[in-house]
Motif scaffolding. Structure first.
Motif, PDB file in Angstrom:
ATOM      1  N   LEU A  20       0.799  -1.223   0.000  1.00  0.00           N
ATOM      2  CA  LEU A  20       0.000   0.000   0.000  1.00  0.00           C
ATOM      3  C   LEU A  20       0.834   1.277   0.000  1.00  0.00           C
ATOM      4  CD1 LEU A  20      -2.367  -1.944   0.173  1.00  0.00           C
ATOM      5  CD2 LEU A  20      -3.410  -0.404   1.817  1.00  0.00           C
ATOM      6  N   PRO A  21       1.903   1.379   0.796  1.00  0.00           N
ATOM      7  CA  PRO A  21       2.734   2.587   0.691  1.00  0.00           C
ATOM      8  C   PRO A  21       3.342   2.779  -0.696  1.00  0.00           C
ATOM      9  CG  PRO A  21       3.186   1.471   2.757  1.00  0.00           C
ATOM     10  CD  PRO A  21       2.317   0.538   1.934  1.00  0.00           C
ATOM     11  N   SER A  22       3.662   1.689  -1.401  1.00  0.00           N
ATOM     12  CA  SER A  22       4.232   1.819  -2.745  1.00  0.00           C
ATOM     13  C   SER A  22       3.187   2.289  -3.759  1.00  0.00           C
ATOM     14  CB  SER A  22       4.868   0.496  -3.202  1.00  0.00           C
ATOM     15  OG  SER A  22       3.905  -0.460  -3.602  1.00  0.00           O
ATOM     16  N   MET A  23       1.917   2.234  -3.405  1.00  0.00           N
ATOM     17  CA  MET A  23       0.839   2.672  -4.294  1.00  0.00           C
ATOM     18  C   MET A  23       0.509   4.147  -4.124  1.00  0.00           C
ATOM     19  SD  MET A  23      -1.674  -0.616  -3.805  1.00  0.00           S
ATOM     20  CE  MET A  23      -2.911  -0.029  -4.969  1.00  0.00           C
ATOM     21  N   GLN A  24       0.910   4.727  -3.000  1.00  0.00           N
ATOM     22  CA  GLN A  24       0.570   6.119  -2.715  1.00  0.00           C
ATOM     23  C   GLN A  24       1.174   7.060  -3.738  1.00  0.00           C
ATOM     24  OE1 GLN A  24       1.678   6.755   1.379  1.00  0.00           O
ATOM     25  NE2 GLN A  24      -0.127   5.703   2.130  1.00  0.00           N
ATOM     26  N   GLY A  25       0.391   8.049  -4.128  1.00  0.00           N
ATOM     27  CA  GLY A  25       0.849   9.051  -5.062  1.00  0.00           C
ATOM     28  C   GLY A  25       0.833   8.607  -6.516  1.00  0.00           C
ATOM     29  N   GLN A  26       0.371   7.397  -6.783  1.00  0.00           N
ATOM     30  CA  GLN A  26       0.367   6.896  -8.161  1.00  0.00           C
ATOM     31  C   GLN A  26      -0.888   7.288  -8.930  1.00  0.00           C
ATOM     32  OE1 GLN A  26       2.343   3.728  -9.564  1.00  0.00           O
ATOM     33  NE2 GLN A  26       3.515   3.276  -7.740  1.00  0.00           N
ATOM     34  N   GLY A  27      -1.930   7.679  -8.222  1.00  0.00           N
ATOM     35  CA  GLY A  27      -3.148   8.118  -8.897  1.00  0.00           C
ATOM     36  C   GLY A  27      -4.238   7.073  -9.013  1.00  0.00           C
ATOM     37  N   PHE A  28      -4.215   6.066  -8.155  1.00  0.00           N
ATOM     38  CA  PHE A  28      -5.298   5.081  -8.175  1.00  0.00           C
ATOM     39  C   PHE A  28      -6.599   5.746  -7.760  1.00  0.00           C
ATOM     40  CE2 PHE A  28      -1.646   2.262  -7.810  1.00  0.00           C
ATOM     41  CZ  PHE A  28      -1.982   1.258  -8.710  1.00  0.00           C
ATOM     42  N   HIS A  29      -7.659   5.430  -8.455  1.00  0.00           N
ATOM     43  CA  HIS A  29      -8.998   5.928  -8.122  1.00  0.00           C
ATOM     44  C   HIS A  29      -9.477   5.333  -6.798  1.00  0.00           C
ATOM     45  CE1 HIS A  29     -13.264   6.777  -8.464  1.00  0.00           C
ATOM     46  NE2 HIS A  29     -13.528   5.487  -8.528  1.00  0.00           N
ATOM     47  N   GLU A  30      -9.205   4.050  -6.608  1.00  0.00           N
ATOM     48  CA  GLU A  30      -9.612   3.360  -5.381  1.00  0.00           C
ATOM     49  C   GLU A  30      -8.784   2.099  -5.222  1.00  0.00           C
ATOM     50  OE1 GLU A  30     -13.641   1.825  -5.570  1.00  0.00           O
ATOM     51  OE2 GLU A  30     -13.328   1.081  -7.604  1.00  0.00           O
ATOM     52  N   VAL A  31      -8.756   1.612  -3.988  1.00  0.00           N
ATOM     53  CA  VAL A  31      -8.097   0.348  -3.674  1.00  0.00           C
ATOM     54  C   VAL A  31      -9.147  -0.539  -3.009  1.00  0.00           C
ATOM     55  CG1 VAL A  31      -6.276  -0.791  -2.350  1.00  0.00           C
ATOM     56  CG2 VAL A  31      -5.862   1.468  -3.374  1.00  0.00           C
ATOM     57  N   ALA A  63      -9.425 -16.656  -7.439  1.00  0.00           N
ATOM     58  CA  ALA A  63     -10.378 -16.288  -8.485  1.00  0.00           C
ATOM     59  C   ALA A  63     -11.640 -15.660  -7.909  1.00  0.00           C
ATOM     60  CB  ALA A  63     -10.731 -17.513  -9.329  1.00  0.00           C
ATOM     61  N   ALA A  64     -12.179 -16.235  -6.852  1.00  0.00           N
ATOM     62  CA  ALA A  64     -13.384 -15.672  -6.230  1.00  0.00           C
ATOM     63  C   ALA A  64     -13.108 -14.271  -5.691  1.00  0.00           C
ATOM     64  CB  ALA A  64     -13.884 -16.578  -5.113  1.00  0.00           C
ATOM     65  N   ALA A  65     -11.920 -14.083  -5.115  1.00  0.00           N
ATOM     66  CA  ALA A  65     -11.568 -12.760  -4.583  1.00  0.00           C
ATOM     67  C   ALA A  65     -11.447 -11.732  -5.704  1.00  0.00           C
ATOM     68  CB  ALA A  65     -10.260 -12.852  -3.800  1.00  0.00           C
ATOM     69  N   ILE A  66     -10.782 -12.102  -6.786  1.00  0.00           N
ATOM     70  CA  ILE A  66     -10.641 -11.174  -7.913  1.00  0.00           C
ATOM     71  C   ILE A  66     -12.004 -10.838  -8.504  1.00  0.00           C
ATOM     72  CG2 ILE A  66      -9.743 -10.938 -10.268  1.00  0.00           C
ATOM     73  CD1 ILE A  66      -7.685 -10.546  -7.998  1.00  0.00           C
ATOM     74  N   ASN A  67     -12.848 -11.835  -8.681  1.00  0.00           N
ATOM     75  CA  ASN A  67     -14.179 -11.584  -9.240  1.00  0.00           C
ATOM     76  C   ASN A  67     -14.999 -10.659  -8.352  1.00  0.00           C
ATOM     77  OD1 ASN A  67     -13.780 -13.094 -11.567  1.00  0.00           O
ATOM     78  ND2 ASN A  67     -14.542 -14.970 -10.638  1.00  0.00           N
ATOM     79  N   ALA A  68     -14.952 -10.870  -7.035  1.00  0.00           N
ATOM     80  CA  ALA A  68     -15.696  -9.999  -6.115  1.00  0.00           C
ATOM     81  C   ALA A  68     -15.156  -8.578  -6.159  1.00  0.00           C
ATOM     82  CB  ALA A  68     -15.625 -10.557  -4.693  1.00  0.00           C
ATOM     83  N   GLY A  69     -13.833  -8.439  -6.202  1.00  0.00           N
ATOM     84  CA  GLY A  69     -13.233  -7.111  -6.281  1.00  0.00           C
ATOM     85  C   GLY A  69     -13.566  -6.412  -7.582  1.00  0.00           C
ATOM     86  N   ALA A  70     -13.534  -7.149  -8.690  1.00  0.00           N
ATOM     87  CA  ALA A  70     -13.878  -6.567  -9.993  1.00  0.00           C
ATOM     88  C   ALA A  70     -15.333  -6.115 -10.013  1.00  0.00           C
ATOM     89  CB  ALA A  70     -13.604  -7.575 -11.103  1.00  0.00           C
ATOM     90  N   ASP A  71     -16.219  -6.909  -9.431  1.00  0.00           N
ATOM     91  CA  ASP A  71     -17.637  -6.537  -9.374  1.00  0.00           C
ATOM     92  C   ASP A  71     -17.854  -5.269  -8.556  1.00  0.00           C
ATOM     93  OD1 ASP A  71     -18.422  -8.670 -10.945  1.00  0.00           O
ATOM     94  OD2 ASP A  71     -19.072  -9.915  -9.256  1.00  0.00           O
ATOM     95  N   ALA A  72     -17.073  -5.097  -7.501  1.00  0.00           N
ATOM     96  CA  ALA A  72     -17.246  -3.953  -6.604  1.00  0.00           C
ATOM     97  C   ALA A  72     -16.528  -2.690  -7.089  1.00  0.00           C
ATOM     98  CB  ALA A  72     -16.738  -4.311  -5.209  1.00  0.00           C
ATOM     99  N   ALA A  73     -15.554  -2.845  -7.949  1.00  0.00           N
ATOM    100  CA  ALA A  73     -14.739  -1.710  -8.394  1.00  0.00           C
ATOM    101  C   ALA A  73     -15.568  -0.722  -9.208  1.00  0.00           C
ATOM    102  CB  ALA A  73     -13.557  -2.215  -9.213  1.00  0.00           C
ATOM    103  N   THR A  74     -15.218   0.556  -9.088  1.00  0.00           N
ATOM    104  CA  THR A  74     -15.951   1.602  -9.795  1.00  0.00           C
ATOM    105  C   THR A  74     -15.113   2.298 -10.866  1.00  0.00           C
ATOM    106  OG1 THR A  74     -15.349   3.269  -8.146  1.00  0.00           O
ATOM    107  CG2 THR A  74     -17.404   2.049  -7.781  1.00  0.00           C
ATOM    108  N   GLY A  75     -13.867   1.899 -11.031  1.00  0.00           N
ATOM    109  CA  GLY A  75     -13.003   2.533 -12.020  1.00  0.00           C
ATOM    110  C   GLY A  75     -13.278   2.056 -13.430  1.00  0.00           C
TER     111      GLY A  75
END
Length: 135
Positions: A20-31, A63-75
């Motif tokens: 997560l610290p390596s993601m800061q400042g990169q411009g992600f819409h959401e995590v 796979a189930a985790a990725i699918n749930a995250g993709a369904d919930a993502a708003t980007g």
């Protein structure tokens, strides 16, 4: 383009505390962190860092985790990240530049943890029989 990061995890607090610290400042819409029934403090920590958490009561797998995250993502774009990676400070910008306007799929190179000057992989291949190879 709004980029949603989707991160599956299971008892991955130590990894997430590097990612997560390596993601800061990169411009992600959401995590969006999808927790597979962790018993460590992963979910509390990532929530304190501003990530949205989807919790499974038990480990349902990658796979189930990725699918749930993709369904919930708003980007507009999904960045699927393993919890044990760390991103280069320009990772997101470089990936988006490589994708251009007609994006489909991109993967950054993976450096070896013990020998960071050495490329470990650039992607994984999956055959129709379900076997994966590191490429």
């Amino acid at each position: 383009m709004r980029v949603s990061a989707v991160i599956p995890t299971w008892n991955g607090l130590a990894y997430l505390q590097r990612l997560l610290p390596s993601m800061q400042g990169q411009g992600f819409h959401e995590v969006v962190v999808v927790d597979n029934g962790s018993t460590d403090a992963s979910t509390e920590w990532v929530t304190s860092q501003g990530a949205r958490v989807i919790r499974f009561p038990h480990n349902r797998g990658f796979a189930a985790a990725i699918n749930a995250g993709a369904d919930a993502a708003t980007g507009d774009v999904l960045a699927i990240l393993n919890n044990d990676v760390r991103l280069h400070p320009e990772w997101l910008q470089r990936i988006m530049d490589a994708l251009g306007d007609s994006y489909a799929l991109a993967c950054g190179k993976v450096l070896n943890e013990r020998e960071p000057e050495r490329i470990d992989a650039t992607f994984d291949a999956l055959c129709l029989g379900g076997t994966a190879w590191r490429c």
